[in-house]
Design an enzyme around this catalytic site. Sequence first.
Site, PDB file in Angstrom:
ATOM      1  N   GLY A 188      -0.210  -2.887   5.939  1.00 42.74           N
ATOM      2  CA  GLY A 188       0.856  -2.202   6.609  1.00 42.74           C
ATOM      3  C   GLY A 188       2.051  -2.377   5.946  1.00 42.74           C
ATOM      4  O   GLY A 188       2.249  -3.349   5.133  1.00 42.74           O
TER       5      GLY A 188
ATOM      6  N   LYS B 233     -10.273 -10.144  -2.277  1.00 45.60           N
ATOM      7  CA  LYS B 233      -9.539 -11.122  -1.495  1.00 45.60           C
ATOM      8  C   LYS B 233     -10.199 -12.631  -1.400  1.00 45.60           C
ATOM      9  O   LYS B 233      -9.582 -13.353  -1.594  1.00 45.60           O
ATOM     10  CB  LYS B 233      -9.172 -10.972  -0.283  1.00 45.60           C
ATOM     11  CG  LYS B 233      -8.194  -9.423  -0.311  1.00 45.60           C
ATOM     12  CD  LYS B 233      -8.432  -8.908   1.021  1.00 45.60           C
ATOM     13  CE  LYS B 233      -7.440  -7.531   0.892  1.00 45.60           C
ATOM     14  NZ  LYS B 233      -7.353  -6.614   2.168  1.00 45.60           N
TER      15      LYS B 233
ATOM     16  N   GLY C 115      -2.127  -9.524   3.577  1.00 43.96           N
ATOM     17  CA  GLY C 115      -0.827  -8.845   3.816  1.00 43.96           C
ATOM     18  C   GLY C 115       0.262  -9.817   4.205  1.00 43.96           C
ATOM     19  O   GLY C 115       0.806 -10.486   3.398  1.00 43.96           O
TER      20      GLY C 115
ATOM     21  N   ILE D 182       0.156 -12.553   5.915  1.00 46.91           N
ATOM     22  CA  ILE D 182      -0.042 -13.988   6.229  1.00 46.91           C
ATOM     23  C   ILE D 182       0.231 -14.733   4.910  1.00 46.91           C
ATOM     24  O   ILE D 182      -0.317 -14.497   4.040  1.00 46.91           O
ATOM     25  CB  ILE D 182      -1.418 -14.333   6.690  1.00 46.91           C
ATOM     26  CG1 ILE D 182      -1.831 -13.259   7.844  1.00 46.91           C
ATOM     27  CG2 ILE D 182      -1.659 -15.677   6.972  1.00 46.91           C
ATOM     28  CD1 ILE D 182      -3.476 -13.443   8.334  1.00 46.91           C
TER      29      ILE D 182
ATOM     30  N   VAL E 245      19.187 -17.227  -1.976  1.00 43.35           N
ATOM     31  CA  VAL E 245      19.154 -17.304  -3.569  1.00 43.35           C
ATOM     32  C   VAL E 245      20.499 -17.512  -4.074  1.00 43.35           C
ATOM     33  O   VAL E 245      20.357 -17.985  -5.176  1.00 43.35           O
ATOM     34  CB  VAL E 245      18.374 -16.148  -4.096  1.00 43.35           C
ATOM     35  CG1 VAL E 245      16.905 -16.155  -3.288  1.00 43.35           C
ATOM     36  CG2 VAL E 245      19.010 -14.995  -4.028  1.00 43.35           C
TER      37      VAL E 245
HETATM   38  P1  NAP Z   1       0.317   4.017  -2.146  1.00 47.65           P
HETATM   39  O1  NAP Z   1       0.765   4.149  -0.856  1.00 47.65           O
HETATM   40  O2  NAP Z   1      -0.596   4.888  -2.488  1.00 47.65           O
HETATM   41  O3  NAP Z   1       1.485   3.936  -3.248  1.00 47.65           O
HETATM   42  C1  NAP Z   1       1.388   3.891  -4.455  1.00 47.65           C
HETATM   43  C2  NAP Z   1       2.774   4.185  -5.340  1.00 47.65           C
HETATM   44  O4  NAP Z   1       2.792   3.914  -6.652  1.00 47.65           O
HETATM   45  C3  NAP Z   1       3.164   5.555  -5.136  1.00 47.65           C
HETATM   46  O5  NAP Z   1       4.778   5.506  -4.820  1.00 47.65           O
HETATM   47  C4  NAP Z   1       2.884   6.498  -6.458  1.00 47.65           C
HETATM   48  O6  NAP Z   1       3.597   7.328  -6.562  1.00 47.65           O
HETATM   49  C5  NAP Z   1       3.077   5.039  -7.261  1.00 47.65           C
HETATM   50  N1  NAP Z   1       1.886   5.525  -8.510  1.00 47.65           N
HETATM   51  C6  NAP Z   1       0.789   5.219  -8.421  1.00 47.65           C
HETATM   52  N2  NAP Z   1       0.217   5.520  -9.569  1.00 47.65           N
HETATM   53  C7  NAP Z   1       1.095   5.343 -10.432  1.00 47.65           C
HETATM   54  C8  NAP Z   1       1.197   5.829 -11.854  1.00 47.65           C
HETATM   55  N3  NAP Z   1       0.093   5.862 -12.672  1.00 47.65           N
HETATM   56  N4  NAP Z   1       2.459   5.934 -12.278  1.00 47.65           N
HETATM   57  C9  NAP Z   1       3.598   5.875 -11.664  1.00 47.65           C
HETATM   58  N5  NAP Z   1       3.575   5.662 -10.243  1.00 47.65           N
HETATM   59  C10 NAP Z   1       2.298   5.508  -9.811  1.00 47.65           C
HETATM   60  O7  NAP Z   1      -0.162   2.596  -2.102  1.00 47.65           O
HETATM   61  P2  NAP Z   1       0.205   1.141  -1.275  1.00 47.65           P
HETATM   62  O8  NAP Z   1      -0.655   1.380  -0.124  1.00 47.65           O
HETATM   63  O9  NAP Z   1       1.655   1.095  -1.018  1.00 47.65           O
HETATM   64  O10 NAP Z   1      -0.506   0.093  -2.000  1.00 47.65           O
HETATM   65  C11 NAP Z   1       0.295  -0.515  -3.326  1.00 47.65           C
HETATM   66  C12 NAP Z   1      -0.604  -1.884  -3.592  1.00 47.65           C
HETATM   67  O11 NAP Z   1      -0.444  -2.832  -2.594  1.00 47.65           O
HETATM   68  C13 NAP Z   1      -1.939  -1.689  -3.939  1.00 47.65           C
HETATM   69  O12 NAP Z   1      -2.487  -2.665  -5.060  1.00 47.65           O
HETATM   70  C14 NAP Z   1      -2.618  -2.124  -2.740  1.00 47.65           C
HETATM   71  O13 NAP Z   1      -3.921  -2.619  -2.642  1.00 47.65           O
HETATM   72  C15 NAP Z   1      -1.941  -3.094  -2.156  1.00 47.65           C
HETATM   73  N6  NAP Z   1      -1.640  -3.372  -0.826  1.00 47.65           N
HETATM   74  C16 NAP Z   1      -1.643  -2.430   0.083  1.00 47.65           C
HETATM   75  C17 NAP Z   1      -1.523  -2.809   1.377  1.00 47.65           C
HETATM   76  C18 NAP Z   1      -1.237  -1.718   2.464  1.00 47.65           C
HETATM   77  O14 NAP Z   1      -1.344  -2.246   3.831  1.00 47.65           O
HETATM   78  N7  NAP Z   1      -1.146  -0.506   2.209  1.00 47.65           N
HETATM   79  C19 NAP Z   1      -1.580  -4.153   1.653  1.00 47.65           C
HETATM   80  C20 NAP Z   1      -1.749  -5.360   0.868  1.00 47.65           C
HETATM   81  C21 NAP Z   1      -1.657  -4.940  -0.366  1.00 47.65           C
HETATM   82  P3  NAP Z   1       4.294   8.628  -5.813  1.00 47.65           P
HETATM   83  O15 NAP Z   1       4.774   8.201  -4.583  1.00 47.65           O
HETATM   84  O16 NAP Z   1       4.936   9.405  -6.670  1.00 47.65           O
HETATM   85  O17 NAP Z   1       2.834   9.358  -5.458  1.00 47.65           O
HETATM   86  N1  HSE Z   2      -7.082  -1.813   2.897  1.00 56.10           N
HETATM   87  C1  HSE Z   2      -6.625  -3.173   3.003  1.00 56.10           C
HETATM   88  C2  HSE Z   2      -6.987  -3.417   4.317  1.00 56.10           C
HETATM   89  C3  HSE Z   2      -5.226  -3.083   2.936  1.00 56.10           C
HETATM   90  O1  HSE Z   2      -7.519  -2.620   5.246  1.00 56.10           O
HETATM   91  O2  HSE Z   2      -7.068  -4.989   4.478  1.00 56.10           O
HETATM   92  C4  HSE Z   2      -4.717  -4.659   2.807  1.00 56.10           C
HETATM   93  O3  HSE Z   2      -4.908  -5.118   1.596  1.00 56.10           O
END
Ligand code: NAP
Ligand code: HSE
Length: 428
Positions: free
Chosen positions: A302, A205, A134, A136, A33
């Site tokens: 993940g 999705k 995720g 892909i 970049v």
């Molecule tokens: P997570 O592990 O629950 O992490 C959420 C983070 O956001 C935490 O650090 C939390 O703070 C912070 N947070 C949540 N609500 C908040 C608020 N109101 N004010 C301030 N901070 C806040 O979630 P994740 O699995 O990383 O997923 C995050 C997003 O990515 C979601 O939209 C999910 O659908 C999407 N996603 C996830 C995956 C996956 O594999 N996990 C894949 C694709 C998309 P603390 O750490 O202090 O609790």
């Molecule tokens: N809960 C979701 C899944 C995470 O199992 O595919 C990725 O969006």
Amino acid sequence: MKPVKVGLLGLGTVGTGVVRIVEGHQEDLASQVGSPIVIEKILVQNKNKARNIAIDSDKLTEDPWDIIRHPDIDVIIEVMGGIGLTKEYILEALSLGKHVVTANKDLMALHGPEILAKAQENRCDIMYEASVAGGIPIIRTLVEGFSSDRINKIMGIVNGTTNFILTKMSQEGASYLDVLKEAQELGYAESDPTSDVEGLDAARKMTILATIGFRANVALEDVSVQGISSVSKEDILYAKRLGYEVKLLGIAERQDDLISISVQPTMVKKTHPLASVNGVFNAVYVHGEAVGETMFYGAGAGELPTATSIVADLVAVVKNLKLGVNGMQGSLSYKEKKLKSDDQISSKYFLLLKVADRAGVLARITQVFADFEVSLESVLQQPTPSNPEAEIIIITHDANKAAIQKVLATFESLEVVHRVKSVYRVEG
Ligand code: NAP
Ligand code: HSE
């Protein structure tokens, strides 16, 4: 070179991955970049929580406005999840001229048009590659790679948690609840796994994919949704005996200008490429009018796979910044949406019936299919230990959904049909 400053909302599974990739791949990213990328501030709920990554505590904040209104931050990465407050933060960031990258399918499926409009109004980028499948790069593929074609079918295994559960049930005979717990421990499942197992996550999705693929504003309510909580080990065994795997498929189809979108457990012929997508892996099969069949496969959830997509979006935003072309993507959904009615949605079906085991029953049942013009591909009857009851397994030829619903409604009042144990769409 002046660094590009980024604000990160969330430091959970995905946020941690973003920090690891931005820091770990810094040299490569900067070369691509033309300037360093720095994560300036990170929003968390609790600054004192133990983290599995070393972070300078000065970077952490519990006040979202520290980031959203930060004068030096150009790009906001939203990985905190949620809908209400998160939407407010993203809209405010866009109205302040900040570009946004998000992994939030819940938000984009429900409020995508409003957020995209706000981005355009403010000449900002909004990118959401990680919101579907995720790691892909399927959104960029549909937007750019298929820009010259007309897509007529998108079939996706887009929920890793349910694919992980169905795979373990099929390959190891594991119990549904044990595998769900394992998926939660591995960070695949949503905090409330109901949206995974009841198909809502996949529906969100598919709303995003169908909107982009068919260039029309598809809404979540347009998706017919059924999850996997009623899939039994018995169904999976039958499927295997007949040469199928049970998969939770999102299916978006277009014929002429009519579209349909569904999420449902589906029997997929073992020879179909989607049947061998196992574990937490996702895959999206796309059929284009000109290109024919294509398929995209990879980790659907993940920490690092998801973060890879997010940081790729970040790179795209920063490249646009350098070129001064942010917010110039144009409309992705310029066509009028026309949905198919149930008598225009056609597929093969699998039915497992528990019936009375006596003379004339099979004839009576097949007559019901004939009455609604549903043609049968195969019929198998076998006795069960609970005599005089038999099981009849039927696979239909292509039949319309409305006709199958009429067949099922008729079975409810037919004394010889004790129970319709299972009904699945069949693909492949
Ligand atoms: P997570 O592990 O629950 O992490 C959420 C983070 O956001 C935490 O650090 C939390 O703070 C912070 N947070 C949540 N609500 C908040 C608020 N109101 N004010 C301030 N901070 C806040 O979630 P994740 O699995 O990383 O997923 C995050 C997003 O990515 C979601 O939209 C999910 O659908 C999407 N996603 C996830 C995956 C996956 O594999 N996990 C894949 C694709 C998309 P603390 O750490 O202090 O609790
Ligand atoms: N809960 C979701 C899944 C995470 O199992 O595919 C990725 O969006």
